[in-house]
Write a protein that holds these residues in place. Structure first.
Motif, PDB file in Angstrom:
ATOM      1  N   PRO A 113     100.390  36.312-125.046  1.00  0.00           N
ATOM      2  CA  PRO A 113      99.780  35.216-125.845  1.00  0.00           C
ATOM      3  C   PRO A 113      98.588  35.652-126.689  1.00  0.00           C
ATOM      4  O   PRO A 113      98.119  34.863-127.500  1.00  0.00           O
ATOM      5  N   TYR A 114      98.111  36.878-126.519  1.00  0.00           N
ATOM      6  CA  TYR A 114      96.846  37.253-127.176  1.00  0.00           C
ATOM      7  C   TYR A 114      97.026  38.092-128.444  1.00  0.00           C
ATOM      8  O   TYR A 114      96.059  38.595-129.001  1.00  0.00           O
ATOM      9  N   HIS A 115      98.275  38.243-128.870  1.00  0.00           N
ATOM     10  CA  HIS A 115      98.580  38.892-130.163  1.00  0.00           C
ATOM     11  C   HIS A 115      97.867  40.225-130.347  1.00  0.00           C
ATOM     12  O   HIS A 115      97.257  40.484-131.390  1.00  0.00           O
ATOM     13  N   GLY A 116      97.906  41.058-129.322  1.00  0.00           N
ATOM     14  CA  GLY A 116      97.382  42.421-129.475  1.00  0.00           C
ATOM     15  C   GLY A 116      95.869  42.537-129.335  1.00  0.00           C
ATOM     16  O   GLY A 116      95.340  43.636-129.397  1.00  0.00           O
ATOM     17  N   ILE A 117      95.169  41.417-129.193  1.00  0.00           N
ATOM     18  CA  ILE A 117      93.712  41.515-128.986  1.00  0.00           C
ATOM     19  C   ILE A 117      93.442  41.286-127.507  1.00  0.00           C
ATOM     20  O   ILE A 117      93.638  40.196-126.983  1.00  0.00           O
ATOM     21  N   TYR A 118      92.995  42.336-126.848  1.00  0.00           N
ATOM     22  CA  TYR A 118      92.892  42.278-125.394  1.00  0.00           C
ATOM     23  C   TYR A 118      91.820  41.270-124.951  1.00  0.00           C
ATOM     24  O   TYR A 118      90.670  41.337-125.386  1.00  0.00           O
ATOM     25  N   PRO A 119      92.180  40.344-124.065  1.00  0.00           N
ATOM     26  CA  PRO A 119      91.228  39.299-123.668  1.00  0.00           C
ATOM     27  C   PRO A 119      90.204  39.739-122.616  1.00  0.00           C
ATOM     28  O   PRO A 119      89.379  38.920-122.196  1.00  0.00           O
ATOM     29  N   GLY A 120      90.265  40.979-122.171  1.00  0.00           N
ATOM     30  CA  GLY A 120      89.203  41.480-121.298  1.00  0.00           C
ATOM     31  C   GLY A 120      89.393  41.205-119.818  1.00  0.00           C
ATOM     32  O   GLY A 120      88.446  41.372-119.029  1.00  0.00           O
TER      33      GLY A 120
END
Ligand code: GLU
Ligand code: ZN
Length: 298
Positions: A113-120
């Motif tokens: 769900p985060y489209h390649g941007i790591y949510p940490g």
């Protein structure tokens, strides 16, 4: 002893052996070569064979053969990234031990769900390295640089990229880490490559900063797109560079780069074209974008 070429400029061409060279790779090879040779600089070839599962058998030999038949001569021994694992491991361990990188056990599905941007998720989890990807913590900062063709480029690492992978879960080192270490190790002063890597550059700037490495100059070539806007490459059927097409394809690549070889060069040899290109190279003529009519590809 004969004088060495100027260490003030060391350029490189860094193909990935996941397939054959196509017209877009020829443009990148040619531009990096001419930009170096026009100032008496060195030009290195580095095989970016970090990902054996995606390597096409025979691709390395085919790439070198194509470069040779198109007249390219590189300085020194070609370097293979597959021989550099010890250097990558050392830096990775140091980043990990300093808390600058951490282990991530998130599954692909979790991250979808985060489209390649790591949510940490794993930032403070303290997982150990085994059976985990290793991610580099990025600062909540915008990085920017001036590209010689594309102009100013800005990217906020935290918001637009997120903590990124430097070693995959399967143990393979990531391009972002390897490219920065190798460019520094080889003393590369100027990076000339396709604009598809423009948005990787801020990650590389951050790694350089973290490791105290010198920042090279950057020139990102226009991506060659189809009239429908699609990028040239594997998804599009771009033919391999045939040896007997060297002269017309080099001429086409020179023109794509905004250079103006005259009609007297129509039958020149690859060596003659590269020599002409080195003498007449004008990087200011490189267009920022490029669309090729489909017919020109064949
Ligand atoms: N190996 C990369 C590619 O083939 C190029 C890397 C680079 O020039 O930084 O796309
Ligand atoms: Zn994670």
């Amino acid at each position: 002893m004969t004088a060495k070429t100027s260490p003030a400029y060391i350029g490189r061409f860094a193909p990935t052996p996941s397939g054959h060279l196509h017209f877009g790779s020829l443009v990148a090879a040619l531009a990096s070569y001419l930009d170096a040779r026009s100032v008496g600089g060195q030009w290195l070839v580095r095989m970016e064979d970090l990902d054996p599962p995606r390597e096409e058998p025979g691709a390395q030999a085919a790439i070198l053969k194509a470069l040779e038949s198109y007249g390219f001569e590189w300085d020194g021994e070609m370097v293979r990234q597959s021989e550099r694992h010890a250097a990558y491991a050392e830096v990775l361990d140091s980043l990990f031990n300093h808390g600058l990188a951490y282990a991530c056990t998130c599954s692909r599905k979790q991250l979808e769900p985060y489209h390649g941007i790591y949510p940490g998720f794993c930032r403070n989890a303290g997982h150990d390295q085994q059976d985990a990807a290793i991610r580099l913590r990025v600062p909540e900062l915008e990085y920017h640089f001036i590209d010689r063709v594309q102009g100013e480029f800005r990217q906020h690492l935290g918001r637009d990229v997120g903590d990124f992978v430097i070693r995959r879960r399967d143990g393979l080192y990531a391009y972002q880490l390897a490219v920065v270490l190798d460019d520094a190790w080889q003393g590369i002063t100027d990076i000339v490559r396709g604009a598809d890597l423009l948005d990787s550059t801020p990650r590389q700037l951050y790694l350089q900063e973290l490791l105290g490495l010198k920042q090279p100059r950057y020139l990102h070539l226009p991506l060659i797109t189809q009239p429908d806007g699609n990028k040239l490459g594997k998804s599009y059927r771009s033919p391999p560079l045939e040896a007997d097409q060297a002269t017309p394809l080099l001429l086409r690549a020179l023109r794509a780069l905004g250079q103006k070889p005259g009609s007297e060069l129509a039958c020149a040899s690859p060596h003659e074209l590269l020599a002409w290109g080195s003498t007449h190279w004008d990087a200011d003529k490189i267009p920022r974008t490029l669309t090729l009519p489909e017919a020109q590809l064949q």
